[in-house]
Structures are given as C-alpha cells and as structure tokens.
Scaffold this motif. Structure first.
Motif, short mmCIF file in Angstrom:
data_model
loop_
_atom_site.label_atom_id
_atom_site.label_comp_id
_atom_site.label_asym_id
_atom_site.label_seq_id
_atom_site.Cartn_x
_atom_site.Cartn_y
_atom_site.Cartn_z
N PRO A 108 0.82 -1.22 0.00
CA PRO A 108 0.00 0.00 0.00
C PRO A 108 0.86 1.27 0.00
N PHE A 109 0.37 2.28 -0.71
CA PHE A 109 0.96 3.61 -0.72
C PHE A 109 -0.08 4.55 -0.12
N ARG A 110 0.24 5.09 1.03
CA ARG A 110 -0.67 5.97 1.74
C ARG A 110 -0.96 7.22 0.92
N SER A 111 -2.19 7.68 1.01
CA SER A 111 -2.60 8.86 0.25
C SER A 111 -1.92 10.12 0.77
N THR A 112 -1.49 10.95 -0.15
CA THR A 112 -0.95 12.26 0.19
C THR A 112 -1.99 13.35 -0.08
N ARG A 113 -3.18 12.93 -0.49
CA ARG A 113 -4.24 13.88 -0.84
C ARG A 113 -5.41 13.72 0.13
N PRO A 114 -5.79 14.80 0.80
CA PRO A 114 -6.91 14.72 1.73
C PRO A 114 -8.18 14.23 1.02
N GLY A 115 -8.89 13.32 1.68
CA GLY A 115 -10.15 12.82 1.15
C GLY A 115 -10.02 11.71 0.13
N MET A 116 -8.79 11.33 -0.24
CA MET A 116 -8.59 10.23 -1.19
C MET A 116 -7.96 9.04 -0.48
N ARG A 117 -8.37 7.86 -0.91
CA ARG A 117 -7.78 6.64 -0.39
C ARG A 117 -6.40 6.44 -1.00
N GLY A 118 -5.62 5.58 -0.40
CA GLY A 118 -4.30 5.26 -0.92
C GLY A 118 -4.39 4.42 -2.19
N VAL A 119 -3.23 4.13 -2.75
CA VAL A 119 -3.12 3.29 -3.94
C VAL A 119 -2.29 2.07 -3.53
N THR A 120 -2.67 0.91 -4.02
CA THR A 120 -1.94 -0.32 -3.70
C THR A 120 -1.25 -0.86 -4.93
N ALA A 121 0.01 -1.24 -4.76
CA ALA A 121 0.75 -1.96 -5.81
C ALA A 121 0.47 -3.44 -5.62
N ILE A 122 0.11 -4.10 -6.72
CA ILE A 122 -0.17 -5.53 -6.72
C ILE A 122 0.86 -6.15 -7.65
N VAL A 123 1.82 -6.89 -7.08
CA VAL A 123 2.97 -7.35 -7.85
C VAL A 123 2.99 -8.88 -7.91
N TYR A 124 3.10 -9.38 -9.15
CA TYR A 124 3.23 -10.81 -9.41
C TYR A 124 4.63 -11.09 -9.94
N ARG A 125 5.26 -12.11 -9.42
CA ARG A 125 6.55 -12.57 -9.93
C ARG A 125 6.31 -13.69 -10.93
N ASP A 126 7.16 -13.74 -11.95
CA ASP A 126 7.11 -14.80 -12.95
C ASP A 126 5.75 -14.91 -13.63
N LEU A 127 5.18 -13.76 -13.95
CA LEU A 127 3.90 -13.71 -14.65
C LEU A 127 3.95 -12.65 -15.73
N PRO A 128 3.67 -12.94 -16.95
CA PRO A 128 3.03 -14.15 -17.46
C PRO A 128 3.97 -15.32 -17.72
N GLU A 129 5.28 -15.11 -17.54
CA GLU A 129 6.24 -16.19 -17.75
C GLU A 129 7.41 -15.99 -16.80
N PRO A 130 8.24 -17.01 -16.60
CA PRO A 130 9.39 -16.88 -15.71
C PRO A 130 10.29 -15.69 -16.11
N GLY A 131 10.74 -14.97 -15.09
CA GLY A 131 11.63 -13.84 -15.31
C GLY A 131 10.92 -12.51 -15.54
N ILE A 132 9.61 -12.54 -15.62
CA ILE A 132 8.85 -11.29 -15.82
C ILE A 132 8.11 -10.95 -14.54
N THR A 133 8.25 -9.70 -14.12
CA THR A 133 7.49 -9.17 -13.00
C THR A 133 6.38 -8.31 -13.57
N THR A 134 5.17 -8.54 -13.08
CA THR A 134 4.00 -7.76 -13.50
C THR A 134 3.43 -7.06 -12.29
N GLY A 135 3.26 -5.75 -12.41
CA GLY A 135 2.67 -4.96 -11.34
C GLY A 135 1.44 -4.24 -11.83
#
Length: 187
Positions: free
Chosen positions: A25-52
């Motif tokens: 999670p990345f906490r919001s720096t803007r009043p009234g807005m929720r934070g943003v979350t990074a969702i990171v997959y390793r080896d997707l769609p294939e080995p050696g590739i990181t997808t966020g």
C-alpha cells in the motif's frame, strides 16, 4: 455481493490463474482520497517477468474519465518489485487532475526507477499480451468500468522524442517494451 475491490481482484485472479500477488500500500498524500496499492506478481506471465498493477487510481474521480477509469499495469524482464511500486507511486502522486493517464501520455519519474536500469520515465498505452476483453471495461460493480492501462519504461531521451514526434512514431522504432536494461533507441 462482492465489493468493488473484490471484483477487481477476482478479475486479476482469473488473468493470473489464481497466482498470489504481493500487496504494497501507498498511503494517500491527498486529503479525502484513499491510498493506492501496488499488486505485484513474480514470474507472470512467464518466468523472469514481474508484472505490477495498481488499485486505487480509478477511485480518484478525474472529470476527464467519462467512459472508464484507469488502473495501471507494467510487465518487465526483471525480478525487482520497484517497477510495480513505481507505477503505484506515480498513480498516487499524479491522480486528481495532475495526469489523466491516457494512452500516449509520458510520465517522468525524476530518477532511475531501479538500480538495474537507467530508465526514468514511462509511456502509457494498451497493455501488450492481453486481449481487449481482459483489459477494457472491467465491471467493478459501481460507477464506471475499469480499463487497465499499460506502462512502459523509457529513457528521458525517448520521452522527449514522444513529446516531439508522437507516441506512434516511437512505437514504430525497434525496441523491446519489456527490456529494462536496453539502450535508448533515440538520443
């Protein structure tokens, strides 16, 4: 009934075959807005590739988003989660009208994204490797659907080239959008 985030994550589960991502999670720096979350997959769609991917950008309510709202996606030949964190950081910092996150936009990061690369910027476009129905019009149950926008790491010189010549001219050059260690294709 599933919540908005549950619907989005169910869509990602379908795309990933149920792979378990890492959430940062990345906490919001803007009043009234929720934070943003990074969702990171390793080896997707294939080995050696990181997808966020991000979650939270689409909640910011930019008035230019009339048909859909964006979330960001990056896939690179790397094992460094920094690539996924970088797009979440930018989504959190630039939402709310500072950036519309439209295809063809370029975004400067201000420094190297990762120790393994000299790249310090991104260009936005459709995500490669996904069918249109997998990245466009994702029903999250309320409001506008979500479109996943691809983020491609580039060098500052390439960002200037895109700003001067357009994104199509850049796409027509010989470059690998997944290679974070490649040399700049324009000086």
């Amino acid at each position: 009934m599933q919540t908005r985030v549950e619907r989005y994550l169910a869509h990602l589960d379908r795309l990933s075959g149920g792979r378990e991502p890492k959430f940062t999670p990345f906490r919001s720096t803007r009043p009234g807005m929720r934070g943003v979350t990074a969702i990171v997959y390793r080896d997707l769609p294939e080995p050696g590739i990181t997808t966020g991917l991000t979650y939270g950008l689409s909640l910011s309510g930019d008035p230019s988003w009339t048909r859909s709202t964006p979330e960001l996606c990056i896939s690179v030949h790397s094992t460094d989660d920094a690539w996924g964190w970088a797009i979440a950081y930018l989504a959190e910092r630039l939402r709310g009208g500072d950036c519309h996150f439209a295809y063809g936009d370029t975004i400067g990061f201000g420094e190297r994204v990762s120790k393994e690369s000299d790249m310090d910027a991104f260009v936005l476009s459709a995500p490669l490797g996904l069918a249109r129905e997998d990245f466009a019009g994702i029903d999250v149950g309320d409001g506008l659907p979500v479109d996943i926008t691809g983020c491609y790491p580039i060098h500052s010189s390439e960002r200037r080239f895109i700003q001067d010549n357009g994104v199509e001219a850049f796409w027509n050059l010989d470059w690998d959008p997944y290679d974070v260690t490649r040399a700049a294709v324009v000086a």
